[in-house]
Design a protein around this motif. Structure first.
Motif, PDB file in Angstrom:
ATOM      1  N   ARG A 138      32.783  48.883  -2.277  1.00 59.52           N
ATOM      2  CA  ARG A 138      34.137  49.253  -2.696  1.00 59.52           C
ATOM      3  C   ARG A 138      34.753  50.325  -1.801  1.00 59.52           C
ATOM      4  O   ARG A 138      35.990  50.513  -1.801  1.00 59.52           O
ATOM      5  N   ARG A 139      33.943  51.020  -1.020  1.00 61.33           N
ATOM      6  CA  ARG A 139      34.466  52.067  -0.148  1.00 61.33           C
ATOM      7  C   ARG A 139      35.102  51.499   1.113  1.00 61.33           C
ATOM      8  O   ARG A 139      35.970  52.138   1.715  1.00 61.33           O
ATOM      9  N   THR A 140      34.673  50.318   1.511  1.00 61.92           N
ATOM     10  CA  THR A 140      35.168  49.748   2.763  1.00 61.92           C
ATOM     11  C   THR A 140      35.782  48.355   2.601  1.00 61.92           C
ATOM     12  O   THR A 140      36.510  47.911   3.489  1.00 61.92           O
ATOM     13  N   ASP A 141      35.486  47.676   1.495  1.00 61.50           N
ATOM     14  CA  ASP A 141      35.947  46.299   1.308  1.00 61.50           C
ATOM     15  C   ASP A 141      37.036  46.212   0.242  1.00 61.50           C
ATOM     16  O   ASP A 141      37.139  47.061  -0.647  1.00 61.50           O
ATOM     17  N   ASP A 142      37.822  45.171   0.335  1.00 62.13           N
ATOM     18  CA  ASP A 142      38.791  44.836  -0.704  1.00 62.13           C
ATOM     19  C   ASP A 142      38.031  44.035  -1.763  1.00 62.13           C
ATOM     20  O   ASP A 142      37.685  42.869  -1.553  1.00 62.13           O
ATOM     21  N   VAL A 143      37.740  44.667  -2.895  1.00 57.85           N
ATOM     22  CA  VAL A 143      36.883  44.046  -3.907  1.00 57.85           C
ATOM     23  C   VAL A 143      37.479  42.738  -4.411  1.00 57.85           C
ATOM     24  O   VAL A 143      36.792  41.706  -4.492  1.00 57.85           O
ATOM     25  N   ILE A 144      38.744  42.731  -4.730  1.00 59.75           N
ATOM     26  CA  ILE A 144      39.378  41.532  -5.291  1.00 59.75           C
ATOM     27  C   ILE A 144      39.338  40.380  -4.295  1.00 59.75           C
ATOM     28  O   ILE A 144      38.954  39.253  -4.621  1.00 59.75           O
ATOM     29  N   ALA A 145      39.719  40.665  -3.047  1.00 61.42           N
ATOM     30  CA  ALA A 145      39.719  39.625  -2.006  1.00 61.42           C
ATOM     31  C   ALA A 145      38.310  39.112  -1.747  1.00 61.42           C
ATOM     32  O   ALA A 145      38.101  37.901  -1.566  1.00 61.42           O
ATOM     33  N   ALA A 146      37.329  40.026  -1.747  1.00 64.61           N
ATOM     34  CA  ALA A 146      35.953  39.620  -1.463  1.00 64.61           C
ATOM     35  C   ALA A 146      35.400  38.714  -2.555  1.00 64.61           C
ATOM     36  O   ALA A 146      34.708  37.727  -2.277  1.00 64.61           O
ATOM     37  N   VAL A 147      35.707  39.018  -3.810  1.00 60.90           N
ATOM     38  CA  VAL A 147      35.228  38.186  -4.920  1.00 60.90           C
ATOM     39  C   VAL A 147      35.888  36.809  -4.871  1.00 60.90           C
ATOM     40  O   VAL A 147      35.223  35.778  -5.056  1.00 60.90           O
ATOM     41  N   GLU A 205      37.054  35.315  -2.241  1.00 54.91           N
ATOM     42  CA  GLU A 205      36.513  34.579  -1.090  1.00 54.91           C
ATOM     43  C   GLU A 205      35.141  34.016  -1.421  1.00 54.91           C
ATOM     44  O   GLU A 205      34.825  32.859  -1.089  1.00 54.91           O
ATOM     45  N   ALA A 206      34.307  34.811  -2.089  1.00 57.41           N
ATOM     46  CA  ALA A 206      32.944  34.379  -2.404  1.00 57.41           C
ATOM     47  C   ALA A 206      32.913  33.254  -3.429  1.00 57.41           C
ATOM     48  O   ALA A 206      31.940  32.502  -3.502  1.00 57.41           O
ATOM     49  N   THR A 207      33.981  33.133  -4.217  1.00 59.92           N
ATOM     50  CA  THR A 207      34.019  32.113  -5.281  1.00 59.92           C
ATOM     51  C   THR A 207      35.002  30.990  -4.974  1.00 59.92           C
ATOM     52  O   THR A 207      35.360  30.212  -5.861  1.00 59.92           O
ATOM     53  N   GLY A 208      35.448  30.896  -3.737  1.00 59.63           N
ATOM     54  CA  GLY A 208      36.396  29.851  -3.366  1.00 59.63           C
ATOM     55  C   GLY A 208      37.721  29.974  -4.092  1.00 59.63           C
ATOM     56  O   GLY A 208      38.388  28.975  -4.364  1.00 59.63           O
ATOM     57  N   GLY A 209      38.105  31.213  -4.414  1.00 66.21           N
ATOM     58  CA  GLY A 209      39.378  31.467  -5.087  1.00 66.21           C
ATOM     59  C   GLY A 209      39.312  31.396  -6.593  1.00 66.21           C
ATOM     60  O   GLY A 209      40.289  31.738  -7.279  1.00 66.21           O
ATOM     61  N   ARG A 210      38.186  30.966  -7.148  1.00 61.77           N
ATOM     62  CA  ARG A 210      38.092  30.759  -8.596  1.00 61.77           C
ATOM     63  C   ARG A 210      37.946  32.071  -9.361  1.00 61.77           C
ATOM     64  O   ARG A 210      38.466  32.228 -10.466  1.00 61.77           O
ATOM     65  N   GLY A 211      37.179  33.009  -8.826  1.00 64.18           N
ATOM     66  CA  GLY A 211      36.906  34.253  -9.531  1.00 64.18           C
ATOM     67  C   GLY A 211      35.555  34.206 -10.225  1.00 64.18           C
ATOM     68  O   GLY A 211      34.868  33.180 -10.243  1.00 64.18           O
ATOM     69  N   ALA A 212      35.163  35.322 -10.814  1.00 65.80           N
ATOM     70  CA  ALA A 212      33.862  35.448 -11.461  1.00 65.80           C
ATOM     71  C   ALA A 212      33.934  34.954 -12.906  1.00 65.80           C
ATOM     72  O   ALA A 212      34.864  35.286 -13.640  1.00 65.80           O
ATOM     73  N   ASP A 213      32.923  34.186 -13.309  1.00 64.94           N
ATOM     74  CA  ASP A 213      32.870  33.693 -14.688  1.00 64.94           C
ATOM     75  C   ASP A 213      32.550  34.809 -15.666  1.00 64.94           C
ATOM     76  O   ASP A 213      33.089  34.848 -16.779  1.00 64.94           O
ATOM     77  N   VAL A 214      31.666  35.710 -15.269  1.00 62.00           N
ATOM     78  CA  VAL A 214      31.276  36.834 -16.117  1.00 62.00           C
ATOM     79  C   VAL A 214      31.335  38.105 -15.286  1.00 62.00           C
ATOM     80  O   VAL A 214      30.882  38.134 -14.140  1.00 62.00           O
ATOM     81  N   VAL A 215      31.911  39.150 -15.859  1.00 64.50           N
ATOM     82  CA  VAL A 215      31.962  40.456 -15.207  1.00 64.50           C
ATOM     83  C   VAL A 215      31.227  41.454 -16.104  1.00 64.50           C
ATOM     84  O   VAL A 215      31.476  41.530 -17.302  1.00 64.50           O
ATOM     85  N   TYR A 216      30.305  42.201 -15.512  1.00 64.81           N
ATOM     86  CA  TYR A 216      29.529  43.212 -16.231  1.00 64.81           C
ATOM     87  C   TYR A 216      29.992  44.569 -15.731  1.00 64.81           C
ATOM     88  O   TYR A 216      29.765  44.929 -14.578  1.00 64.81           O
ATOM     89  N   ASP A 217      30.661  45.326 -16.607  1.00 57.15           N
ATOM     90  CA  ASP A 217      31.345  46.540 -16.168  1.00 57.15           C
ATOM     91  C   ASP A 217      30.873  47.782 -16.932  1.00 57.15           C
ATOM     92  O   ASP A 217      31.337  48.049 -18.039  1.00 57.15           O
ATOM     93  N   PRO A 218      29.982  48.570 -16.329  1.00 52.88           N
ATOM     94  CA  PRO A 218      29.603  49.845 -16.923  1.00 52.88           C
ATOM     95  C   PRO A 218      30.410  51.024 -16.373  1.00 52.88           C
ATOM     96  O   PRO A 218      30.090  52.176 -16.650  1.00 52.88           O
ATOM     97  N   VAL A 219      31.463  50.727 -15.603  1.00 53.97           N
ATOM     98  CA  VAL A 219      32.176  51.766 -14.862  1.00 53.97           C
ATOM     99  C   VAL A 219      33.532  52.104 -15.483  1.00 53.97           C
ATOM    100  O   VAL A 219      33.894  53.265 -15.646  1.00 53.97           O
TER     101      VAL A 219
END
Length: 332
Positions: free
Chosen positions: A193-202, A204-218
């Motif tokens: 998150r310090r150097t990458d665009d988190v939204i764009a990276a996710v 890209e990794a999912t072919g534009g679909r996005g994550a099915d489950v997000v685990y957020d302790p932050v």
């Protein structure tokens, strides 16, 4: 015996004091435990600050989970002297001490496949991850899981459990060292998150679909990012707010994008459905036995170093699990 106690609320390093106190005596239905290892959790810091949902009377001893040896049984208690167990001591008598007492009905057998420090770290974080992913999000094989703070104590547990469930795991971290840890515990994709665009990276990794489950302790910015890269019919599991910022959910956004926001307060299962907690422990023991999960213990610190360890976990400067152990074990 020695026990860390908090006499006033504040930062852990400032308010935790190592005191000489009388040895505890088990009452009816209780076990006297000799502490072999006590895991450091972020809530330990919140307890010190007076910011946790439970506020024990002062002075109290932090330490929410431990691996211990049964030393003695109170009247009517069931157990075997010498047995190795996992326990959550009831505050104000927490685990950062030589000895403590617990309700005999709440202990679990320590997995034989894990050493004391690893076993001490299995209970709270991995139970939280298991309930979050399986009970709340109903994760399925082949889905994509996004884990925030994937190089930390809570995140590494979620990563391992996600991989064990057959998911592709994307880990978000802060810095090169935590990125290394995230890869080590099984992340398929790591985003800094310090150097990458988190939204764009996710995306890209999912072919534009996005994550099915997000685990957020932050919480905070991490939650906002999650809402922008969660998939259609995705699930965001809200586990905590390590960032210190509790976000306000835009329910109209959840409606338009058709995703679900799930809260997880694992501690409630201990009172609302304790049998589910025991079932989860059995599942985690099986996963540990086949090597699918193994707490990543990055540091084993002596009892004398507990206050500093809690402070560093609170400051977010640690990776994996930090566990308080007897001095002779820390020296190994």
């Amino acid at each position: 015996m020695k026990a860390w106690r908090v006499h006033e609320n504040g930062e852990p390093r400032a308010v935790m004091r190592l005191d000489e106190v009388p040895d505890p005596t088990p009452g009816p239905g209780e076990l006297l435990l000799g502490v072999r290892a006590a895991n450091v959790n972020f809530p330990d810091a919140l307890l010190c600050r007076g910011q946790y949902q439970v506020r024990p009377p002062l002075p109290f001893t932090p330490g929410l989970e431990l691996c211990a040896e049964i030393l003695a049984l109170g009247d009517g208690a069931r157990g075997t002297v010498g047995a190795r167990v996992l326990a959550q001591p009831a505050l104000p008598a927490g685990g950062f001490a030589d000895r403590t007492v617990v309700d005999a009905r709440t202990v679990f057998p320590a997995p034989e496949s894990l050493d004391d420090a690893e076993a001490a770290a299995l209970h709270v974080g991995y139970q939280t991850g298991w309930f979050g992913l399986h009970r709340r999000a109903r994760i399925q094989p082949g889905e994509t899981l996004l884990v925030h703070a994937a190089g930390g104590a809570v995140g590494t547990a979620a990563v391992q459990l996600g991989k064990a469930a057959g998911a592709t795991v994307i880990g978000v971290v802060g810095g090169e060292e935590k990125a290394r840890i995230a890869r080590e515990v099984g992340c398929d994709v790591v985003v800094d998150r310090r150097t990458d665009d988190v939204i764009a990276a996710v995306k890209e990794a999912t072919g534009g679909r996005g994550a099915d489950v997000v685990y957020d302790p932050v919480g905070g910015t991490a939650y906002t990012q999650s809402t922008k890269c969660v998939a259609f019919e995705g699930r965001i599991v809200v586990v905590g707010f390590a960032s210190g910022t509790i976000p306000s959910a835009a329910l109209n956004h959840a409606l338009v994008k058709n995703y679900t926001i799930l809260g997880l307060h694992w501690g409630l299962y201990n009172t609302k459905d304790p049998e589910a907690v025991r079932t989860c422990h059995d599942e985690l023991t099986k996963l540990a036995a086949r090597g699918a999960v193994k707490p990543l213990v990055s540091e084993r610190v002596p009892l004398e170093g507990a206050a500093d360890a809690v402070q560093r976990v609170a400051d977010g400067t640690t990776t994996g699990r930090v566990v308080v152990v007897p001095a002779q074990e820390a020296a190994r």
